[in-house]
Design a protein around this motif. Sequence first.
Motif, PDB file in Angstrom:
ATOM      1  N   VAL A   1      -5.512  11.426 -46.052  1.00 40.02           N
ATOM      2  CA  VAL A   1      -5.334  11.410 -47.505  1.00 40.02           C
ATOM      3  C   VAL A   1      -5.627  10.025 -48.063  1.00 40.02           C
ATOM      4  O   VAL A   1      -6.232   9.897 -49.133  1.00 40.02           O
ATOM      5  N   GLY A   2      -5.251   8.987 -47.319  1.00 37.59           N
ATOM      6  CA  GLY A   2      -5.511   7.624 -47.786  1.00 37.59           C
ATOM      7  C   GLY A   2      -6.988   7.277 -47.839  1.00 37.59           C
ATOM      8  O   GLY A   2      -7.424   6.531 -48.709  1.00 37.59           O
ATOM      9  N   THR A   3      -7.753   7.816 -46.904  1.00 37.47           N
ATOM     10  CA  THR A   3      -9.184   7.504 -46.894  1.00 37.47           C
ATOM     11  C   THR A   3     -10.006   8.475 -47.734  1.00 37.47           C
ATOM     12  O   THR A   3     -10.961   8.055 -48.385  1.00 37.47           O
ATOM     13  N   ALA A   4      -9.644   9.742 -47.724  1.00 36.81           N
ATOM     14  CA  ALA A   4     -10.421  10.739 -48.481  1.00 36.81           C
ATOM     15  C   ALA A   4      -9.998  10.795 -49.942  1.00 36.81           C
ATOM     16  O   ALA A   4     -10.778  11.211 -50.792  1.00 36.81           O
ATOM     17  N   GLY A   5      -8.758  10.410 -50.231  1.00 38.96           N
ATOM     18  CA  GLY A   5      -8.295  10.324 -51.606  1.00 38.96           C
ATOM     19  C   GLY A   5      -7.743  11.603 -52.192  1.00 38.96           C
ATOM     20  O   GLY A   5      -7.721  12.662 -51.569  1.00 38.96           O
ATOM     21  N   LYS A   6      -7.299  11.463 -53.425  1.00 44.37           N
ATOM     22  CA  LYS A   6      -6.693  12.570 -54.178  1.00 44.37           C
ATOM     23  C   LYS A   6      -7.669  13.742 -54.317  1.00 44.37           C
ATOM     24  O   LYS A   6      -7.262  14.901 -54.326  1.00 44.37           O
ATOM     25  N   SER A   7      -8.953  13.447 -54.395  1.00 46.01           N
ATOM     26  CA  SER A   7      -9.934  14.527 -54.540  1.00 46.01           C
ATOM     27  C   SER A   7      -9.912  15.454 -53.325  1.00 46.01           C
ATOM     28  O   SER A   7     -10.121  16.664 -53.468  1.00 46.01           O
ATOM     29  N   TRP A   8      -9.617  14.913 -52.131  1.00 46.30           N
ATOM     30  CA  TRP A   8      -9.536  15.766 -50.948  1.00 46.30           C
ATOM     31  C   TRP A   8      -8.328  16.691 -51.040  1.00 46.30           C
ATOM     32  O   TRP A   8      -8.394  17.855 -50.656  1.00 46.30           O
ATOM     33  N   ILE A   9      -7.218  16.175 -51.549  1.00 47.06           N
ATOM     34  CA  ILE A   9      -6.017  17.006 -51.719  1.00 47.06           C
ATOM     35  C   ILE A   9      -6.327  18.171 -52.658  1.00 47.06           C
ATOM     36  O   ILE A   9      -5.923  19.305 -52.405  1.00 47.06           O
ATOM     37  N   LEU A  10      -7.054  17.892 -53.720  1.00 49.80           N
ATOM     38  CA  LEU A  10      -7.355  18.927 -54.708  1.00 49.80           C
ATOM     39  C   LEU A  10      -8.414  19.907 -54.227  1.00 49.80           C
ATOM     40  O   LEU A  10      -8.435  21.063 -54.648  1.00 49.80           O
ATOM     41  N   ASN A  11      -9.295  19.456 -53.331  1.00 46.31           N
ATOM     42  CA  ASN A  11     -10.350  20.319 -52.807  1.00 46.31           C
ATOM     43  C   ASN A  11     -10.636  19.923 -51.353  1.00 46.31           C
ATOM     44  O   ASN A  11     -11.603  19.218 -51.086  1.00 46.31           O
ATOM     45  N   PRO A  12      -9.802  20.385 -50.412  1.00 45.24           N
ATOM     46  CA  PRO A  12      -9.979  19.988 -49.008  1.00 45.24           C
ATOM     47  C   PRO A  12     -11.336  20.411 -48.458  1.00 45.24           C
ATOM     48  O   PRO A  12     -11.803  21.523 -48.708  1.00 45.24           O
ATOM     49  N   THR A  13     -11.955  19.506 -47.719  1.00 39.21           N
ATOM     50  CA  THR A  13     -13.215  19.800 -47.036  1.00 39.21           C
ATOM     51  C   THR A  13     -13.024  19.515 -45.549  1.00 39.21           C
ATOM     52  O   THR A  13     -12.203  18.684 -45.156  1.00 39.21           O
ATOM     53  N   ILE A  14     -13.811  20.208 -44.748  1.00 35.27           N
ATOM     54  CA  ILE A  14     -13.600  20.129 -43.302  1.00 35.27           C
ATOM     55  C   ILE A  14     -14.098  18.813 -42.691  1.00 35.27           C
ATOM     56  O   ILE A  14     -13.510  18.323 -41.731  1.00 35.27           O
TER      57      ILE A  14
ATOM     58  N   ILE B   1      13.029  12.527 -28.503  1.00 37.41           N
ATOM     59  CA  ILE B   1      12.243  11.381 -28.965  1.00 37.41           C
ATOM     60  C   ILE B   1      10.753  11.721 -28.955  1.00 37.41           C
ATOM     61  O   ILE B   1      10.035  11.442 -29.918  1.00 37.41           O
ATOM     62  N   GLY B   2      10.292  12.329 -27.886  1.00 38.23           N
ATOM     63  CA  GLY B   2       8.877  12.673 -27.763  1.00 38.23           C
ATOM     64  C   GLY B   2       8.417  13.668 -28.820  1.00 38.23           C
ATOM     65  O   GLY B   2       7.355  13.496 -29.416  1.00 38.23           O
ATOM     66  N   TRP B   3       9.207  14.706 -29.046  1.00 40.66           N
ATOM     67  CA  TRP B   3       8.815  15.712 -30.036  1.00 40.66           C
ATOM     68  C   TRP B   3       8.865  15.150 -31.454  1.00 40.66           C
ATOM     69  O   TRP B   3       7.970  15.420 -32.267  1.00 40.66           O
ATOM     70  N   ILE B   4       9.869  14.369 -31.765  1.00 38.45           N
ATOM     71  CA  ILE B   4       9.943  13.734 -33.097  1.00 38.45           C
ATOM     72  C   ILE B   4       8.752  12.803 -33.279  1.00 38.45           C
ATOM     73  O   ILE B   4       8.094  12.808 -34.320  1.00 38.45           O
ATOM     74  N   ALA B   5       8.455  12.002 -32.254  1.00 40.99           N
ATOM     75  CA  ALA B   5       7.311  11.085 -32.331  1.00 40.99           C
ATOM     76  C   ALA B   5       6.011  11.865 -32.522  1.00 40.99           C
ATOM     77  O   ALA B   5       5.158  11.466 -33.329  1.00 40.99           O
ATOM     78  N   HIS B   6       5.846  12.967 -31.816  1.00 35.18           N
ATOM     79  CA  HIS B   6       4.651  13.808 -31.929  1.00 35.18           C
ATOM     80  C   HIS B   6       4.427  14.224 -33.380  1.00 35.18           C
ATOM     81  O   HIS B   6       3.316  14.100 -33.915  1.00 35.18           O
ATOM     82  N   TYR B   7       5.479  14.690 -34.044  1.00 32.86           N
ATOM     83  CA  TYR B   7       5.334  15.125 -35.432  1.00 32.86           C
ATOM     84  C   TYR B   7       5.197  13.948 -36.394  1.00 32.86           C
ATOM     85  O   TYR B   7       4.418  14.023 -37.356  1.00 32.86           O
ATOM     86  N   LEU B   8       5.882  12.851 -36.147  1.00 32.08           N
ATOM     87  CA  LEU B   8       5.734  11.667 -37.009  1.00 32.08           C
ATOM     88  C   LEU B   8       4.322  11.091 -36.908  1.00 32.08           C
ATOM     89  O   LEU B   8       3.749  10.647 -37.908  1.00 32.08           O
ATOM     90  N   ILE B   9       3.754  11.122 -35.709  1.00 27.77           N
ATOM     91  CA  ILE B   9       2.381  10.650 -35.527  1.00 27.77           C
ATOM     92  C   ILE B   9       1.416  11.564 -36.269  1.00 27.77           C
ATOM     93  O   ILE B   9       0.480  11.097 -36.927  1.00 27.77           O
ATOM     94  N   GLY B  10       1.649  12.875 -36.215  1.00 31.72           N
ATOM     95  CA  GLY B  10       0.825  13.818 -36.974  1.00 31.72           C
ATOM     96  C   GLY B  10       0.881  13.546 -38.468  1.00 31.72           C
ATOM     97  O   GLY B  10      -0.140  13.589 -39.161  1.00 31.72           O
ATOM     98  N   ILE B  11       2.066  13.240 -38.966  1.00 33.17           N
ATOM     99  CA  ILE B  11       2.226  12.906 -40.388  1.00 33.17           C
ATOM    100  C   ILE B  11       1.486  11.603 -40.703  1.00 33.17           C
ATOM    101  O   ILE B  11       0.804  11.497 -41.733  1.00 33.17           O
ATOM    102  N   ALA B  12       1.589  10.624 -39.818  1.00 30.06           N
ATOM    103  CA  ALA B  12       0.894   9.345 -40.036  1.00 30.06           C
ATOM    104  C   ALA B  12      -0.617   9.547 -40.095  1.00 30.06           C
ATOM    105  O   ALA B  12      -1.302   8.967 -40.949  1.00 30.06           O
ATOM    106  N   PHE B  13      -1.148  10.395 -39.209  1.00 28.61           N
ATOM    107  CA  PHE B  13      -2.590  10.653 -39.240  1.00 28.61           C
ATOM    108  C   PHE B  13      -2.997  11.452 -40.474  1.00 28.61           C
ATOM    109  O   PHE B  13      -4.097  11.275 -40.990  1.00 28.61           O
ATOM    110  N   ALA B  14      -2.117  12.307 -40.970  1.00 27.51           N
ATOM    111  CA  ALA B  14      -2.392  12.995 -42.237  1.00 27.51           C
ATOM    112  C   ALA B  14      -2.459  11.963 -43.373  1.00 27.51           C
ATOM    113  O   ALA B  14      -3.287  12.097 -44.282  1.00 27.51           O
ATOM    114  N   ALA B  15      -1.624  10.949 -43.291  1.00 27.21           N
ATOM    115  CA  ALA B  15      -1.660   9.880 -44.293  1.00 27.21           C
ATOM    116  C   ALA B  15      -2.985   9.124 -44.225  1.00 27.21           C
ATOM    117  O   ALA B  15      -3.533   8.724 -45.264  1.00 27.21           O
ATOM    118  N   VAL B  16      -3.507   8.933 -43.018  1.00 32.91           N
ATOM    119  CA  VAL B  16      -4.820   8.297 -42.874  1.00 32.91           C
ATOM    120  C   VAL B  16      -5.878   9.140 -43.575  1.00 32.91           C
ATOM    121  O   VAL B  16      -6.716   8.617 -44.315  1.00 32.91           O
TER     122      VAL B  16
END
Length: 163
Positions: free
Chosen positions: A85-98, A68-83
């Motif tokens: 991409v959701g805030t930086a937008g498609k342009s970040w996907i096309l040209n990631p910036t630090i 449960i802990g390891w699955i949650a760890h990775y699901l939380i990482g995916i959720a934060f990646a969604a944050v």
Amino acid sequence: MNNLMVVFLIGIGATALMDLWSILRKSLLGITPPNYGMVGRWLAYMTHGKFHHGSIAASAPMQGEYFIGWIAHYLIGIAFAAVLVGTAGKSWILNPTIGPALVVGVGTVAAPFLLMQPGMGAGIASSRTPKPNSARLHSFVNHAVFGLGLYASGWALKLYCSI
């Protein structure tokens, strides 16, 4: 590649980099990696209506807590990646910036400081641990590494998956 797949892969990549960092710092510095089984225990207790513990380590083990802990760890990482991409937008996907990746990565330290650690008995921002400042620093660095992982994973997808 659709945005959901991009978010999934960036989240997995960033979380995996954070885990590799934990392994590296254990071998180089002797620092114990996070115990995601305790996160799983905390989450498992939630299904029984218990959200706060005096000490999660002192609470009785729950069946499947490591999984449960390891699955949650990775699901939380995916959720934060969604944050990110959701805030930086498609342009970040096309040209990631630090910058946005580090802001989101470092910002994710709010979750353990304000939610997980208090719920598991460590207090707000590790205030009830033996060395709170050390624990805070390690959390901050781990989450900064996660931010670097968001950035690196974005670039890896751009270079190798032609998004």
